[in-house]
Write an enzyme that holds these catalytic residues in place. Structure first.
Site, mmCIF file in Angstrom:
data_model
loop_
_atom_site.group_PDB
_atom_site.id
_atom_site.type_symbol
_atom_site.label_atom_id
_atom_site.label_comp_id
_atom_site.label_asym_id
_atom_site.label_seq_id
_atom_site.Cartn_x
_atom_site.Cartn_y
_atom_site.Cartn_z
ATOM 1 N N CYS A 1 11.876 3.367 -0.221
ATOM 2 C CA CYS A 1 12.592 3.619 -1.505
ATOM 3 C C CYS A 1 14.113 3.841 -1.369
ATOM 4 O O CYS A 1 14.886 2.714 -1.808
ATOM 5 C CB CYS A 1 12.197 5.026 -2.188
ATOM 6 S SG CYS A 1 10.251 4.886 -2.462
HETATM 7 N N1 LIG Z 1 5.890 5.262 -0.942
HETATM 8 C C1 LIG Z 1 6.430 6.121 -1.698
HETATM 9 O O1 LIG Z 1 6.646 7.173 -1.324
HETATM 10 C C2 LIG Z 1 6.941 5.610 -2.945
HETATM 11 C C3 LIG Z 1 7.312 6.500 -3.794
HETATM 12 C C4 LIG Z 1 7.814 6.162 -5.129
HETATM 13 C C5 LIG Z 1 7.817 4.987 -5.387
HETATM 14 N N2 LIG Z 1 7.269 3.944 -4.890
HETATM 15 C C6 LIG Z 1 7.376 2.648 -5.218
HETATM 16 O O2 LIG Z 1 5.729 2.450 -5.506
HETATM 17 C C7 LIG Z 1 5.439 1.086 -5.070
HETATM 18 C C8 LIG Z 1 4.423 0.725 -4.226
HETATM 19 O O3 LIG Z 1 4.786 1.464 -2.786
HETATM 20 P P1 LIG Z 1 3.612 1.819 -1.779
HETATM 21 O O4 LIG Z 1 4.584 2.685 -0.681
HETATM 22 O O5 LIG Z 1 2.490 2.609 -2.433
HETATM 23 O O6 LIG Z 1 3.433 0.496 -1.181
HETATM 24 P P2 LIG Z 1 2.269 0.002 -0.128
HETATM 25 O O7 LIG Z 1 2.619 -1.115 0.693
HETATM 26 O O8 LIG Z 1 1.992 1.388 0.444
HETATM 27 O O9 LIG Z 1 1.116 -0.211 -0.968
HETATM 28 C C9 LIG Z 1 1.078 -1.353 -1.898
HETATM 29 C C10 LIG Z 1 -0.294 -1.846 -1.820
HETATM 30 O O10 LIG Z 1 -0.416 -3.022 -2.829
HETATM 31 C C11 LIG Z 1 -1.007 -4.091 -2.247
HETATM 32 N N3 LIG Z 1 -0.792 -5.302 -2.586
HETATM 33 C C12 LIG Z 1 0.208 -6.194 -2.590
HETATM 34 N N4 LIG Z 1 0.169 -7.250 -3.405
HETATM 35 C C13 LIG Z 1 -0.832 -7.069 -4.139
HETATM 36 C C14 LIG Z 1 -1.494 -7.734 -5.252
HETATM 37 N N5 LIG Z 1 -0.740 -9.125 -5.778
HETATM 38 N N6 LIG Z 1 -2.313 -7.434 -5.987
HETATM 39 C C15 LIG Z 1 -2.955 -6.144 -5.640
HETATM 40 N N7 LIG Z 1 -2.498 -5.375 -4.456
HETATM 41 C C16 LIG Z 1 -1.345 -5.901 -3.860
HETATM 42 C C17 LIG Z 1 -0.762 -4.101 -0.704
HETATM 43 O O11 LIG Z 1 -2.122 -4.431 -0.106
HETATM 44 C C18 LIG Z 1 -0.912 -2.440 -0.578
HETATM 45 O O12 LIG Z 1 -2.231 -1.856 -0.205
HETATM 46 C C19 LIG Z 1 6.894 0.480 -4.869
HETATM 47 O O13 LIG Z 1 7.521 -0.195 -5.818
HETATM 48 C C20 LIG Z 1 7.658 1.699 -4.409
HETATM 49 O O14 LIG Z 1 9.147 1.347 -4.491
HETATM 50 C C21 LIG Z 1 6.934 4.254 -3.375
#
Ligand SMILES: NC(=O)c1ccc[n+]([C@@H]2O[C@H](COP(=O)([O-])OP(=O)(O)OC[C@H]3O[C@@H](n4cnc5c(N)ncnc54)[C@H](O)[C@@H]3O)[C@@H](O)[C@H]2O)c1
Length: 436
Positions: free
Chosen positions: A270
């Site tokens: 983030c």
């Molecule tokens: N990690 C955090 O603490 C956090 C906090 C707030 C917001 N976010 C936001 O949330 C979003 C996701 O982050 P995350 O940390 O969960 O990412 P992550 O990489 O842990 O998870 C994303 C998942 O999406 C899957 N994926 C990729 N392409 C895909 C598709 N086309 N269809 C379906 N699944 C697909 C991946 O295989 C993975 O399992 C991002 O925008 C991030 O900025 C993350």
């Protein structure tokens, strides 16, 4: 049954797309509220693990997936045609930066197209992935409306930013306020009702753009304030003033000051990334994002600063960095989790290797360094013992995991470069401890 009744009676089926750090806890939240949930991911190994009752995110605990399976009402799949089964769909796919620091919205676009292929009347879609203001309306909405159904009448669309803070046990994630902003008033109202079933404090705002901007403000605020204390650390260290004591002193003020800590650089999915989503979008209205750029410049220089401090500390002991054995403690980007995305620890290791140091790392949460966006170190964590500590010319503390015994490390390491003030409480000789 119509969507409002399905939501109110918790009989709506909730689909979550992207089963990572955000999607998996969301699945758990809706399941705990009594909904039937179905998880979608392109990564079949994750889906297989979930269907075997295993969690791949350690900080969430070992048992919750098995419990969900046992309770029923939980399924996971790579078959995106099944999105049709869901009444509510939450999108939690990655939003990384491209090679030129431009937003990479390909995951959101692909997912929107997959949702559009089976879109039907009476579905609500909520985007949770962090992005610039306008993404829900400009990127998701046209793809969903391409088949002829209309938002606000046939289906509903909102943005609800995730405030997940993996590893933080101080806050119950379900009690952290959840913002919801719809494309239209009907979408805001329905999305608010949906999230209220699972979260204790849902806060509707007037539009998707307000919710998108609020999420970016939160992350930019952190990036800028961390840069401020990082810069102060460089200045105060030169003046032989302990920045940690200064921050402690300032934080006794009960108003107008919020505590941020310096460190070896920003990490995670983030804070190092999201601010640059706004930088890119701001060009559209002809505005530079000076605070964001300056904070980025300062924060990005921190791993190099740590390496410089290490080289100087070795130099004072008649050693060069080239050829020295260096042990890095912690490569996760923050304590007690296994996430190494954008971790400054990885960058420090890479810079040390480039300068000819012999580098190993220990991290109780990261047994091997994974392949990443910009790095592929292929290293394994070495065990941490008295003997290992004594073998290295220098130990660099990057991540202050609770599992570390700081006194044991202080007593046995020859030289310690401490980027986290982890040595603050240790007893005995401090000659071999350097703040960085
Ligand atoms: N990690 C955090 O603490 C956090 C906090 C707030 C917001 N976010 C936001 O949330 C979003 C996701 O982050 P995350 O940390 O969960 O990412 P992550 O990489 O842990 O998870 C994303 C998942 O999406 C899957 N994926 C990729 N392409 C895909 C598709 N086309 N269809 C379906 N699944 C697909 C991946 O295989 C993975 O399992 C991002 O925008 C991030 O900025 C993350």
């Amino acid at each position: 049954m119509e969507l409002p009744e399905l939501i109110a009676s918790r009989r709506a089926r909730v689909g979550v797309v992207g089963l990572g750090y955000v999607g998996l806890p969301l699945i758990s939240a809706f399941h705990r509220a009594g909904f039937s949930v179905i998880g979608f991911d392109v990564d079949g190994t994750k889906v297989d693990k979930l269907l075997r009752g295993q969690s791949y995110l350690r900080h969430l605990g070992e048992t919750f997936v098995a419990q969900m399976l046992e309770a029923g009402r939980f399924d996971a799949t790579i078959e995106f045609e099944r999105l049709e089964e869901a009444d509510a769909i939450c999108i939690c796919v990655p939003t990384p930066l491209g090679v030129h620091n431009e937003p990479d919205l390909s995951y959101i676009a692909q997912t929107s197209e997959a949702v559009a292929r089976s879109l039907r009347s009476g579905q609500i879609i909520a985007l949770e992935s962090t992005s610039y203001p306008g993404t829900t309306r400009e990127v998701v909405l046209p793809r969903l409306e391409a088949g002829g159904l209309r938002c606000g009448h046939d289906f509903f669309l909102a943005f609800s930013p995730e405030r997940e803070d993996p590893g933080n046990r101080a806050h119950d994630p379900l009690s952290v306020s959840k913002l919801v902003g719809g494309i239209d008033p009907a979408s805001t109202a329905l999305a608010t009702d949906l999230y209220r079933q699972a979260y204790k404090n849902v806060v509707p705002v007037s539009s998707a753009e307000v919710a998108e901007s609020a999420k970016l403000l939160e992350n930019i605020y952190r990036a800028v304030n961390i840069a401020l204390v990082n810069e102060l650390k460089l200045i105060l260290t030169e003046m032989d003033i302990d920045v940690w004591e200064v921050i402690r002193a300032a934080s006794t003020k009960p108003f107008g000051f919020q505590t941020f800590y310096p460190g070896p650089g920003l990490g995670g999915h983030c804070i190092p990334i999201d601010p640059f989503y706004l930088t890119w979008k701001a060009r559209e209205v002809g505005h530079p994002t000076r605070f964001i750029e300056l904070a980025g410049e300062i924060n990005r220089a921190m791993p190099e600063y740590v390496v410089r401090r290490t080289a100087l500390a070795l130099n004072e002991r008649n050693k060069s960095l080239r050829g020295s054995a260096v042990l890095v403690l912690g490569v996760a980007y923050k304590p007690n989790i296994d996430d190494v995305r954008e971790s400054p620890g990885i960058e420090v290791i890479e810079r040390l290797l480039r300068l000819g140091a012999k580098v190993a790392y220990n991290d109780p949460h990261v047994p091997r360094t994974p392949k990443m966006r910009r790095h592929d170190l292929g290293l394994s964590s070495v065990p941490l013992s008295l003997e290992t500590l004594q073998r290295y010319d220098c130990v660099i503390i990057i991540t202050h995991h609770d599992a570390y015994n700081w006194q044991m490390i202080a007593d046995n390491a020859r030289l310690i470069v401490d980027t986290r003030n982890a040595m603050a409480g240790v007893k005995g000789d401090r000659e071999h401890i350097v703040q960085a």
